[in-house]
Design an enzyme around this catalytic site. Structure first.
Site, PDB file in Angstrom:
ATOM      1  N   SER A 167     -34.497 -54.680 -26.989  1.00 47.93           N
ATOM      2  CA  SER A 167     -35.107 -55.998 -26.796  1.00 47.93           C
ATOM      3  C   SER A 167     -34.085 -57.120 -26.723  1.00 47.93           C
ATOM      4  O   SER A 167     -34.450 -58.297 -26.681  1.00 47.93           O
ATOM      5  CB  SER A 167     -36.041 -56.280 -27.975  1.00 47.93           C
ATOM      6  OG  SER A 167     -35.283 -56.231 -29.193  1.00 47.93           O
ATOM      7  N   TYR A 221     -36.605 -41.111 -31.605  1.00 45.12           N
ATOM      8  CA  TYR A 221     -37.329 -42.126 -30.833  1.00 45.12           C
ATOM      9  C   TYR A 221     -38.118 -41.403 -29.746  1.00 45.12           C
ATOM     10  O   TYR A 221     -37.534 -40.741 -28.888  1.00 45.12           O
ATOM     11  CB  TYR A 221     -36.312 -43.085 -30.224  1.00 45.12           C
ATOM     12  CG  TYR A 221     -36.894 -44.307 -29.547  1.00 45.12           C
ATOM     13  CD1 TYR A 221     -36.906 -45.538 -30.193  1.00 45.12           C
ATOM     14  CD2 TYR A 221     -37.402 -44.250 -28.256  1.00 45.12           C
ATOM     15  CE1 TYR A 221     -37.410 -46.676 -29.579  1.00 45.12           C
ATOM     16  CE2 TYR A 221     -37.917 -45.378 -27.630  1.00 45.12           C
ATOM     17  CZ  TYR A 221     -37.918 -46.592 -28.300  1.00 45.12           C
ATOM     18  OH  TYR A 221     -38.416 -47.709 -27.683  1.00 45.12           O
TER      19      TYR A 221
END
Lengths: 520, 520
Positions: free
Chosen positions: A195, A441
């Site tokens: 991000s 992940y």
């Protein structure tokens, strides 16, 4: 670059591209999906805050910094989880704040909190708006209104101490803005979560963030030497020293507090010299386990590179490691990215490379590594494109100790496949490595059902329970928000929950700070 | 080796030697002191706990583990600060616990805490008894009695996970006992504070300890991956993963809690392979500042050795770095000890050595380094010998960021000299180095006044205030106890204090856990 994101999509619209035909074909083949274009016309709920309170806010911050127009409120609605996007795509913006308030100083924040306490207003700190766990969706029942406290005006580099290699940053700085200010001093932070382009310094601290180069530069919580927190009871300032034995480390109680204990108005962080060299290379390992064992060897033998990331067989095959060539030719096995930055790069590259060869790795060269580095922040755009064509896609993540890695991997994969059906694709990578363990992940893709939100929430619940049942954490770096609260309660137990509640009740007795977030 | 220490002296009496004549001469010349032998005859206060409570304790733990004899109580009285020793030397053992209770399991500890709550008994966890900040002196007014909870029976190595390189240790293990159990597995912890021979795993965790090899192996708080805490509200278990974003890191709230939030009954710690090689070398730098700058360079350029320690000019001249040759010939300048342990020692030694030469260091060879390593745990014995001949001697320590090091050094030195007079010797070393700062460890020697306890407490207060006024921490690795509370309150401020009080009030509402310790 814009730093404002529409609630139904990631990032800068200009960077979202339609899926290439080859990829669409693959997606349709694999999932058999249909196009479900987003609803474009949505209506904002009316501003619920009383006029006298609005006037008080304007008197405090100035008319320019108390915004009630639809556009500002829309851009501060929820975060960027797939459920958030699905709600926005279906036209639901009911979680919009009543007002966007923009304090300019620590004292403004203190005054804003006092105002919120006086009028019983829920306040939600807003940095980059990139939460993927419902961290921006405060409870509104029983409150006079919800104010998004946008820290966009607090973007100063306040102190530079090159002898101690620390700087003081304000919370509203986005990742690239902070790095640009530091680069002018020959310095860098080195915190690059996916991000990065949108997320803020305050958010990194409040969510205990971890970046793609954390192997080399450390997690954000390891970078923070000191911080200032505005609370309803006054200001907490901690950070007398790099480390000490002066009781519990209160920095680590504020880091990860997600706006529930106060609003972070500055952080003193450790910085590095700008790296003189950077090199990223790709490796192939015959299996996920072989690659993970190699990572473990590096971590346990003082050979940690700056970037270390391993895709499992599925992710390698679908090549999602690089957004630009989904559907490209697979090399088979498992793709590992190894990056070295800083000084003596060649020597470290040689040392680590020799170890990886000995552990069964095959070098794929620097081109594949450079391609990863180039596309490293773009995966979220791909999600928008996949949602556009009716694929349900989301990510989730966890961490555990090495000896529990395989069990956790299988448990989460099974939970997702069982919940979403046999056409589900589950991809996984390890992007954060420690001496004692690693993160996992997962990227999940499945055909959207008629009610994709409920479809995903049910699958997510099963995966979350699998994580906690495996003794792992509910989140390695996405934080708790509202979405992970039930599993946080299991992870830290009754005594852990009561500690959080006790601190919350003391600092914020009227529960105006991001109510409903974090604390089970 | 005995692990029981008399309240008026350090360690094993057989290892305490009278000062050599040469050293005594030096001490007398420098300070002009007189002999003040310790009072040997002291009387213990009577056991204050009611018979029915004693019976309940015996029913819980068995007769063998509820001890009220003078000898056991004496050996659990206070810790090892100079004020503690001076009080014991003057015959004052009024802080003796009423009972020494020895739980054998976590469940015993839980039951013991419940009993303490029922009868309003103050309970003091006891590991090695090496506190130098009054951490073992619970408030007794208003309590039915004081019980020393001796963890001596909880000495198991409970789990070994060689894949994750973690082990689970019980709190009663002393440093050497833990290392011996680990060595049998080819592992080590690598935590070597000066108190190593006596201090315990539980104490390391409860006081956020840091060791002489922390540059290489990390502070104890960085080693702890998980822990179990018994509290009046139940048991807290944390440690799902090496690191995570699941809210605030509650491990770091328990570490440093000094028995005030609960009793730590196990820790999962990161371990290392036993080092294949060890080498310690000595270096000379022309000044303390030049040496400190060299340390900073190593820390900020990824060249950290396993051990890194620098004596200032005074400490180098008095040669207190090695206990065996106080008064020996000084080399002038400032002595630095650099140790490398593990793999590739020669390569690291060459790299670090080249950097140190470039930064103005002169190599003094490995003999001086080996001498330091040999005598590293013996300084506290020297204190006893000096107290025996009427020298007031004590240590204190702090930490700060690099840019504040010199100011802090001068401020503390001035405060001590002003308080204790011109004959005061103030020695200093840096023994813990970070990228952003370092610790400063002072040894102070002065002629004893008629009331040495009051003399020291006044000087200590001035030095403590100088630390906090300089923006530094009140303690880098000695913890808070009762002695540092006023300055902890200044360091963390009102909001910090209320956070600690809120957690304490919630977990221990009747304040039976080490009352009066830690929380201002």
């Amino acid at each position: 670059m814009t730093t404002e994101m529409h609630p139904s999509r990631w990032g800068n619209p200009a960077e979202t591209t339609a899926l290439p035909e080859s990829t669409r074909g693959l997606v349709e083949l694999a999932l058999g999906v249909r196009e479900t274009p987003a609803v474009e016309e949505v209506s904002m709920p009316p501003v619920g805050l009383a006029d006298d309170v609005l006037a008080e806010l304007r008197a405090l911050l100035g008319d320019d910094h108390v915004l009630t127009d639809d556009e500002h409120r829309r851009l501060r609605t929820r975060g960027k989880s797939t459920p958030d996007l699905l709600r926005a795509r279906s036209g639901d913006l009911t979680d919009a704040p009543d007002v966007v308030a923009r304090p300019g100083t620590h004292d403004d924040v203190v005054a804003l909190i006092a105002l919120a306490v006086r009028h019983h207003i829920a306040i939600v700190p807003f940095g980059g708006g990139t939460s993927v766990t419902g961290g921006l969706v405060a409870r509104r029942e029983g409150y006079a209104g919800v104010v998004s406290v946008d820290l966009i005006r607090m973007k100063a580099l306040r102190e530079v101490d090159k002898e101690s290699m620390t700087v003081v940053l304000e919370p509203g700085l986005r990742g690239p803005e902070a790095e640009e200010l530091l680069a002018a001093e020959g310095l860098m932070l080195g915190h690059f979560p996916q991000s990065f382009e949108f997320a803020s310094i305050g958010g990194f601290a409040a969510t205990r963030s971890s970046g793609q180069s954390s192997a080399g530069y450390g997690r954000f919580d390891a970078m923070v030497m000191g911080l200032t927190l505005a609370t309803p009871q006054g200001t907490l300032e901690v950070g007398s020293s790099p480390a000490n034995a002066a009781g519990p480390d209160l920095r680590q109680l504020v880091l990860g507090s997600e706006g529930a204990f106060g609003i972070i108005t500055s952080v003193r962080v450790r910085v590095k010299k700008l790296p003189v060299e950077k090199v990223y290379e790709a490796w192939n390992f015959p299996s996920f386990t072989a690659g993970a064992d190699a990572m473990r060897h590096l971590a346990q033998n003082g050979l940690m590179p700056t970037v270390l990331r391993l895709s499992d067989e599925n992710e390698t095959a679908l090549n999602l490691a690089s957004h630009s060539d989904v559907g490209g030719e697979s090399t088979g096995g498992c793709l590992m990215i190894v990056g070295h930055e800083g000084a003596s790069v060649a020597a470290r590259q040689a040392l680590v490379g020799a170890a990886l060869e000995e552990l069964g790795g095959t070098p794929l060269g620097e081109d594949r590594g450079a391609a990863w580095a180039e596309g490293r922040f773009h995966a979220p755009y791909l999600r928008d494109s996949l949602l556009d064509v009716g694929v349900l896609v989301e990510t989730l993540e966890t961490a555990t100790f090495w000896s529990n890695r395989d069990r956790l991997y299988k448990a989460v994969t099974s939970a997702l496949t069982e919940a979403l059906g046999e056409k589900t694709l589950v991809l996984c990578h390890i992007s954060h490595v420690y001496e004692t363990g690693c993160s996992l992940y997962f990227t999940v893709a499945a055909p959207q059902a008629d009610a994709p939100l409920e479809q995903w929430l049910a699958a997510k619940a099963k995966a979350s329970q699998a994580m906690v049942d495996a003794g792992a954490t509910i989140t390695h770096h996405h934080a708790v928000g509202t979405d992970h609260k039930p599993w946080l309660a299991q992870e830290i137990g009754e005594v852990g929950v009561r500690i959080l509640r006790a601190v919350k009740a003391d600092l914020d007795p009227t529960d105006v700070l991001n109510p409903g977030v974090l604390i089970p």
